[in-house]
Design a protein around this motif. Structure first.
Motif, PDB file in Angstrom:
ATOM      1  N   VAL A 240      46.254  24.026  19.684  1.00  0.00           N
ATOM      2  CA  VAL A 240      47.815  24.118  19.736  1.00  0.00           C
ATOM      3  C   VAL A 240      47.903  22.393  19.131  1.00  0.00           C
ATOM      4  O   VAL A 240      49.192  21.817  18.454  1.00  0.00           O
ATOM      5  CB  VAL A 240      47.950  24.450  21.216  1.00  0.00           C
ATOM      6  N   LEU A 241      46.855  21.522  19.970  1.00  0.00           N
ATOM      7  CA  LEU A 241      47.358  20.575  19.583  1.00  0.00           C
ATOM      8  C   LEU A 241      46.509  19.771  18.187  1.00  0.00           C
ATOM      9  O   LEU A 241      47.330  18.883  18.050  1.00  0.00           O
ATOM     10  CB  LEU A 241      45.933  19.421  21.226  1.00  0.00           C
ATOM     11  N   ILE A 242      45.447  20.403  17.692  1.00  0.00           N
ATOM     12  CA  ILE A 242      44.537  19.373  16.288  1.00  0.00           C
ATOM     13  C   ILE A 242      45.430  20.085  14.935  1.00  0.00           C
ATOM     14  O   ILE A 242      45.797  21.499  14.887  1.00  0.00           O
ATOM     15  CB  ILE A 242      43.613  19.706  16.295  1.00  0.00           C
ATOM     16  N   SER A 243      45.688  19.410  14.068  1.00  0.00           N
ATOM     17  CA  SER A 243      46.154  20.411  12.422  1.00  0.00           C
ATOM     18  C   SER A 243      45.652  20.088  11.745  1.00  0.00           C
ATOM     19  O   SER A 243      45.518  20.698  10.896  1.00  0.00           O
ATOM     20  CB  SER A 243      48.327  19.392  13.201  1.00  0.00           C
ATOM     21  N   ASN A 244      45.091  18.247  11.690  1.00  0.00           N
ATOM     22  CA  ASN A 244      43.849  18.155  10.576  1.00  0.00           C
ATOM     23  C   ASN A 244      42.238  18.705  11.202  1.00  0.00           C
ATOM     24  O   ASN A 244      41.841  18.764  11.748  1.00  0.00           O
ATOM     25  CB  ASN A 244      44.007  16.439  11.184  1.00  0.00           C
ATOM     26  N   THR A 245      42.218  19.459   9.516  1.00  0.00           N
ATOM     27  CA  THR A 245      41.111  20.315   9.667  1.00  0.00           C
ATOM     28  C   THR A 245      40.178  19.562   9.742  1.00  0.00           C
ATOM     29  O   THR A 245      38.901  19.638  10.823  1.00  0.00           O
ATOM     30  CB  THR A 245      40.782  20.642   8.319  1.00  0.00           C
ATOM     31  N   GLU A 246      39.926  17.928   9.595  1.00  0.00           N
ATOM     32  CA  GLU A 246      39.045  16.778   9.565  1.00  0.00           C
ATOM     33  C   GLU A 246      39.033  17.077  11.361  1.00  0.00           C
ATOM     34  O   GLU A 246      37.655  16.095  11.800  1.00  0.00           O
ATOM     35  CB  GLU A 246      39.056  15.444   9.084  1.00  0.00           C
ATOM     36  N   ASN A 247      39.814  16.386  12.509  1.00  0.00           N
ATOM     37  CA  ASN A 247      40.032  16.823  13.338  1.00  0.00           C
ATOM     38  C   ASN A 247      38.747  17.835  14.898  1.00  0.00           C
ATOM     39  O   ASN A 247      39.385  17.787  15.930  1.00  0.00           O
ATOM     40  CB  ASN A 247      40.931  15.942  14.595  1.00  0.00           C
ATOM     41  N   TYR A 248      39.476  18.950  13.395  1.00  0.00           N
ATOM     42  CA  TYR A 248      39.148  20.689  14.578  1.00  0.00           C
ATOM     43  C   TYR A 248      37.830  19.723  14.634  1.00  0.00           C
ATOM     44  O   TYR A 248      36.943  19.892  15.166  1.00  0.00           O
ATOM     45  CB  TYR A 248      38.980  21.415  13.366  1.00  0.00           C
ATOM     46  N   THR A 249      38.097  20.882  16.245  1.00  0.00           N
ATOM     47  CA  THR A 249      36.032  21.425  17.058  1.00  0.00           C
ATOM     48  C   THR A 249      35.861  22.168  16.363  1.00  0.00           C
ATOM     49  O   THR A 249      35.792  23.164  15.555  1.00  0.00           O
ATOM     50  CB  THR A 249      36.763  21.503  18.445  1.00  0.00           C
ATOM     51  N   LEU A 250      34.128  22.662  16.722  1.00  0.00           N
ATOM     52  CA  LEU A 250      33.796  23.527  16.487  1.00  0.00           C
ATOM     53  C   LEU A 250      34.388  25.634  16.673  1.00  0.00           C
ATOM     54  O   LEU A 250      34.082  26.060  15.701  1.00  0.00           O
ATOM     55  CB  LEU A 250      32.362  23.545  17.215  1.00  0.00           C
ATOM     56  N   PRO A 251      35.057  25.512  17.602  1.00  0.00           N
ATOM     57  CA  PRO A 251      35.138  26.559  17.552  1.00  0.00           C
ATOM     58  C   PRO A 251      36.861  27.118  16.930  1.00  0.00           C
ATOM     59  O   PRO A 251      36.617  28.217  15.400  1.00  0.00           O
ATOM     60  CB  PRO A 251      36.305  27.194  19.435  1.00  0.00           C
ATOM     61  N   LEU A 252      37.308  25.683  16.573  1.00  0.00           N
ATOM     62  CA  LEU A 252      38.006  26.408  15.423  1.00  0.00           C
ATOM     63  C   LEU A 252      37.923  26.435  14.236  1.00  0.00           C
ATOM     64  O   LEU A 252      37.992  26.880  13.195  1.00  0.00           O
ATOM     65  CB  LEU A 252      39.264  24.951  15.887  1.00  0.00           C
ATOM     66  N   GLY A 253      36.881  25.592  13.712  1.00  0.00           N
ATOM     67  CA  GLY A 253      36.015  25.084  11.768  1.00  0.00           C
ATOM     68  C   GLY A 253      35.379  26.425  12.079  1.00  0.00           C
ATOM     69  O   GLY A 253      35.720  27.180  11.029  1.00  0.00           O
ATOM     70  N   LEU A 254      34.703  26.868  13.201  1.00  0.00           N
ATOM     71  CA  LEU A 254      34.030  28.389  12.905  1.00  0.00           C
ATOM     72  C   LEU A 254      34.584  29.689  12.477  1.00  0.00           C
ATOM     73  O   LEU A 254      35.165  30.309  12.324  1.00  0.00           O
ATOM     74  CB  LEU A 254      33.312  28.860  13.755  1.00  0.00           C
ATOM     75  N   ASN A 255      36.358  29.009  13.262  1.00  0.00           N
ATOM     76  CA  ASN A 255      36.871  30.228  13.073  1.00  0.00           C
ATOM     77  C   ASN A 255      37.635  30.329  11.917  1.00  0.00           C
ATOM     78  O   ASN A 255      38.091  31.573  11.218  1.00  0.00           O
ATOM     79  CB  ASN A 255      38.432  30.343  13.916  1.00  0.00           C
ATOM     80  N   ILE A 256      37.860  29.446  11.362  1.00  0.00           N
ATOM     81  CA  ILE A 256      39.006  29.165   9.544  1.00  0.00           C
ATOM     82  C   ILE A 256      37.977  29.523   8.559  1.00  0.00           C
ATOM     83  O   ILE A 256      38.027  30.163   7.504  1.00  0.00           O
ATOM     84  CB  ILE A 256      39.417  27.955   9.606  1.00  0.00           C
ATOM     85  N   LEU A 257      36.613  29.564   8.993  1.00  0.00           N
ATOM     86  CA  LEU A 257      35.235  30.426   8.169  1.00  0.00           C
ATOM     87  C   LEU A 257      35.735  31.787   8.531  1.00  0.00           C
ATOM     88  O   LEU A 257      35.136  32.330   7.514  1.00  0.00           O
ATOM     89  CB  LEU A 257      34.193  29.618   8.259  1.00  0.00           C
ATOM     90  N   PHE A 258      35.494  32.338   9.268  1.00  0.00           N
ATOM     91  CA  PHE A 258      36.005  33.424  10.283  1.00  0.00           C
ATOM     92  C   PHE A 258      36.662  34.157   9.626  1.00  0.00           C
ATOM     93  O   PHE A 258      36.501  35.085   8.306  1.00  0.00           O
ATOM     94  CB  PHE A 258      34.760  34.079  11.031  1.00  0.00           C
TER      95      PHE A 258
END
Length: 301
Positions: A240-258
């Motif tokens: 909900v908080l982060i919109s910039n891909t560069e500032n993603y956390t690991l769960p969000l980053g792995l989720n976009i790969l999945f």
């Protein structure tokens, strides 16, 4: 005859009568129970470890070999291309740094705040104590999804939406941690120690720092492990908080790969392996305090 038999038994050279066999069924039952326990624990260990072994093995396999049947646990051939592609194509280290640093900061603040609040609830009397503790404790029954939107609006309206700060906000004073510290302090720290420190001229905050905190090491270690995992694995709040891909956390980053159009399992698996390293290190560093805290709670409580 009984008197003769008794006197004979008392002679130094008399043979020792054979032991009673009444405990043999109990011993057999105990041995059978242990075997069943070990088999059950081994099966549970296999259930928990098998996905980790498969992820570790798959992270070294070419993409075409990930879903081969029958599955082969040992990669043949083994390759590091998955790790190279992940680090070259995605800002993985940025995700990694944000997740680890924010989780570490949230854990440090939460451990201190929970210990301080638990000490106040356990050892002090003040107006509204019961009401405040009841409100705090009742918040455990409120799902995080219920307060997600109000918390987001509050953070944004306050101008505190910087990811490095906002990611730590929900975890700085967890109700479970305060309750855990309060219960441990009641059971483990007698009032006589505090009175003795006051007679020596120590201030209340000095008592907390020099007397209470050192005695809370086992429970603080257990709370730190729990809190780090909560913050590190958080998904909904960063989403909900982060919109910039560069500032993603690991769960969000792995989720976009999945969730990519062609699910990039060859990148998800090495990412998952690298993401598990901090949690394993935290557990290894704090396992002694974790086990002491859990065993102390089991014995006293």
């Amino acid at each position: 005859m009984s008197a003769v038999a008794t006197a004979r038994d008392r002679l130094p050279g008399a043979a020792t009568p054979p032991p009673a066999t009444g405990n043999r069924p109990r011993r057999r039952y105990s041995r059978t129970g242990r075997i069943l326990l070990y088999v059950t624990l081994s099966a549970l260990l296999l259930v928990f470890v098998a996905p980790m072994l498969w992820a570790l093995s798959g992270s070294f396999k070419p993409r075409g070999d990930l879903f081969e049947y029958p599955p082969n646990l040992i990669p043949s051939p083994a390759t590091l291309d998955n790790y190279r592609n992940l680090l070259d194509s995605q800002p993985f280290w940025s995700w990694f740094a944000i997740s680890v640093l924010t989780a570490a900061a949230a854990t440090a603040v939460a451990v201190f705040v929970c210990a301080l609040a638990g000490f106040a609830f356990a050892k002090y009397r003040f107006a509204g104590k019961r009401l405040l503790f009841s409100v705090m404790f009742s918040s455990l029954s409120v799902p995080f999804a219920v307060i997600l939107v109000p918390l987001f609006v509050l953070v944004v309206k306050s101008g505190l939406s910087n990811p490095w700060f906002a990611l730590t906000v929900p975890w700085v004073a967890p109700a479970f941690g305060i309750f855990m510290m309060q219960q441990y302090i009641i059971q483990s720290i007698p009032d006589e120690i505090l009175e003795s420190a006051r007679m020596d001229g120590a201030s209340e905050f000095g008592i907390f720092l020099r007397v209470v905190l050192p005695l809370l090491r086992p429970s603080l270690g257990a709370l730190a492990v729990w809190q780090f995992l909560q913050s590190y694995n958080s998904f909904m709040w960063p989403l909900v908080l982060i919109s910039n891909t560069e500032n993603y956390t690991l769960p969000l980053g792995l989720n976009i790969l999945f969730k990519a159009e062609a699910r990039q399992f060859d990148l998800v698996l090495p990412g998952a392996v690298l993401a598990s390293v901090p949690t394993i290190l935290v557990f290894l560093l704090l396992r002694k305090q974790l086990l002491e805290g859990l065993s102390a709670g089991a014995v006293k409580g």
